[in-house]
Motif scaffolding. Structure first.
Motif, mmCIF file in Angstrom:
data_model
loop_
_atom_site.group_PDB
_atom_site.id
_atom_site.type_symbol
_atom_site.label_atom_id
_atom_site.label_comp_id
_atom_site.label_asym_id
_atom_site.label_seq_id
_atom_site.Cartn_x
_atom_site.Cartn_y
_atom_site.Cartn_z
ATOM 1 N N SER A 1 -11.007 -0.622 3.442
ATOM 2 C CA SER A 1 -10.865 -0.452 2.010
ATOM 3 C C SER A 1 -11.846 -1.347 1.522
ATOM 4 O O SER A 1 -12.697 -1.162 0.351
ATOM 5 C CB SER A 1 -9.781 -0.836 1.661
ATOM 6 N N ARG B 1 0.892 -1.078 -0.076
ATOM 7 C CA ARG B 1 -0.144 0.041 0.020
ATOM 8 C C ARG B 1 0.812 1.272 0.117
ATOM 9 O O ARG B 1 0.665 2.239 -0.539
ATOM 10 C CB ARG B 1 -0.803 -0.114 1.347
ATOM 11 N N GLY C 1 -8.745 7.425 2.641
ATOM 12 C CA GLY C 1 -9.676 8.514 2.593
ATOM 13 C C GLY C 1 -9.440 9.282 3.581
ATOM 14 O O GLY C 1 -9.251 10.597 3.800
ATOM 15 N N SER C 2 -9.591 8.585 4.940
ATOM 16 C CA SER C 2 -9.574 9.487 6.347
ATOM 17 C C SER C 2 -8.426 10.232 6.560
ATOM 18 O O SER C 2 -8.288 11.044 7.236
ATOM 19 C CB SER C 2 -9.840 8.624 7.465
#
Ligand code: DP6
Length: 331
Positions: A195, A75, A143-144
């Motif tokens: 996710s 990631r 996202g966060s």
């Protein structure tokens, strides 16, 4: 592009959402289905050093001193690939990351991790980006993480493109002395990651109802924060958490994140607030741990009551915190 300095260290805080992000309109760009609101957590943070190095043949990652070679590395590499493409560098990076909160407590670290990684990686490239752009870049990793770039009380505007989906602060941490007391119900790693969960959100018939009503909850929560109206704040924060979990439970496959003790704590918190007039409410992310958001004046009482519910509970505690910052730069 400026070549120096090559190494930078940045710190970013975790955050807790009061109006949640669940589901994307674009998974690759991480454009969320709805705007969200959160508070940064001063006492839970990630510190990350990024060294861009001409001699490296691939990216390397250590987390809390241990070499990562699994999905975490994958990631981080994907995120660095995105930054390399954007800022036109072919160098690889050595990434060292430490969390000050215990790993394996089921407390999400992706927000603070990708905010710190983005801030350190860009600073080490010699870039001084506006906060808004840093937020959009952090969003691509998690996202966060977009919400962990600005300080204090933060709104993430959903937007409809990479550039328009960013978070910004609407009140500094000292605006309202809220405390997050986190009851660690389970230390187990969650079986379904956020996710993966975001990808199933649209399979719930409840998701359209959650999305179409989110703007109104956001308006009320923001106005309650601005006027420090705990009653108004509490009822919408709990409703929003319940709605997100209703979507999770009715998705295909269904996601059940609550444990029996989570539910017992939720019921107790409601009783303490509505009957006993303590200023406390609950909210839960993609896991069984319960974030009890309370007024600073009631924080010790809430901690003591949580401990008496179950002596087994570990408890973390944090006040509202600042935004991501670069701690050092080196050539
Ligand atoms: C339930 O930001 O962890 O905590 O973008 O896939 O990394 P990824 O998801 P993530 O999702 C957070 C979901 C949540 C709610 C919230 O924090 O708003």
């Amino acid at each position: 592009m400026v070549d120096e300095p090559q190494t930078a260290t940045a710190r970013a805080h975790s955050n807790i959402a009061f109006v949640k992000y669940w589901g994307n309109r674009d998974h690759r760009l991480r454009l969320p289905a709805n705007s969200s609101i959160s508070m940064n957590l001063a006492d839970l943070h990630t510190t990350t050093t990024v060294a861009w190095d001409d001699d490296l043949k691939h990216d390397t990652l250590t987390i809390n001193g241990a070499i990562a070679a699994d999905s975490a590395l994958e990631r981080v590499r994907n995120h660095l690939d995105m930054l390399r493409a954007r800022f036109k560098t072919s160098r690889y990076a050595r990434v060292r990351s430490t969390n000050n909160f215990p790993m394996g407590t089921g407390i999400a670290s992706s927000a603070s991790a990708f905010a710190a990684l983005t801030a350190a990686a860009c600073a080490a490239l010699g870039l001084e980006l506006p906060e808004r752009e840093l937020s959009t870049l952090a969003r691509r990793g998690s996202g966060s993480a977009a919400r962990s770039i600005p300080s204090g009380y933060v709104e993430w505007h959903a937007g409809d493109s990479h550039e328009t989906s960013f978070a910004e602060s609407f009140a500094p941490p000292e605006h309202w002395d809220l405390i997050d007391i986190i009851a660690i119900v389970s230390r187990a790693h969650k079986r379904t990651s956020s996710s993966a969960g975001h990808e199933t959100a649209d399979s719930s018939v409840l998701q359209p109802a959650r999305i179409s009503s989110a703007a109104e909850r956001l308006r009320v929560v923001k106005s309650a924060i601005m006027s420090r109206d705990f009653e108004q704040f509490a009822s919408v924060v709990e409703e929003d958490s319940n709605l997100m979990h209703a979507v999770m439970m009715t998705s295909d496959p269904p996601l059940f994140y609550w444990a029996p003790l989570s539910f017992a704590i939720m019921k107790a918190v409601r009783y303490w607030r509505t009957i006993e007039k303590l200023q406390v409410c609950y909210t839960l992310d993609a896991g069984p741990n319960v974030h009890c958001i309370c007024a600073a004046s009631d924080a010790n009482e809430v901690s003591a009551r949580l401990r008496s519910l179950s002596g087994e509970l570990d408890i973390l505690r944090s006040s509202a915190g600042g935004g991501a910052c670069v701690l050092s730069l080196r050539d």
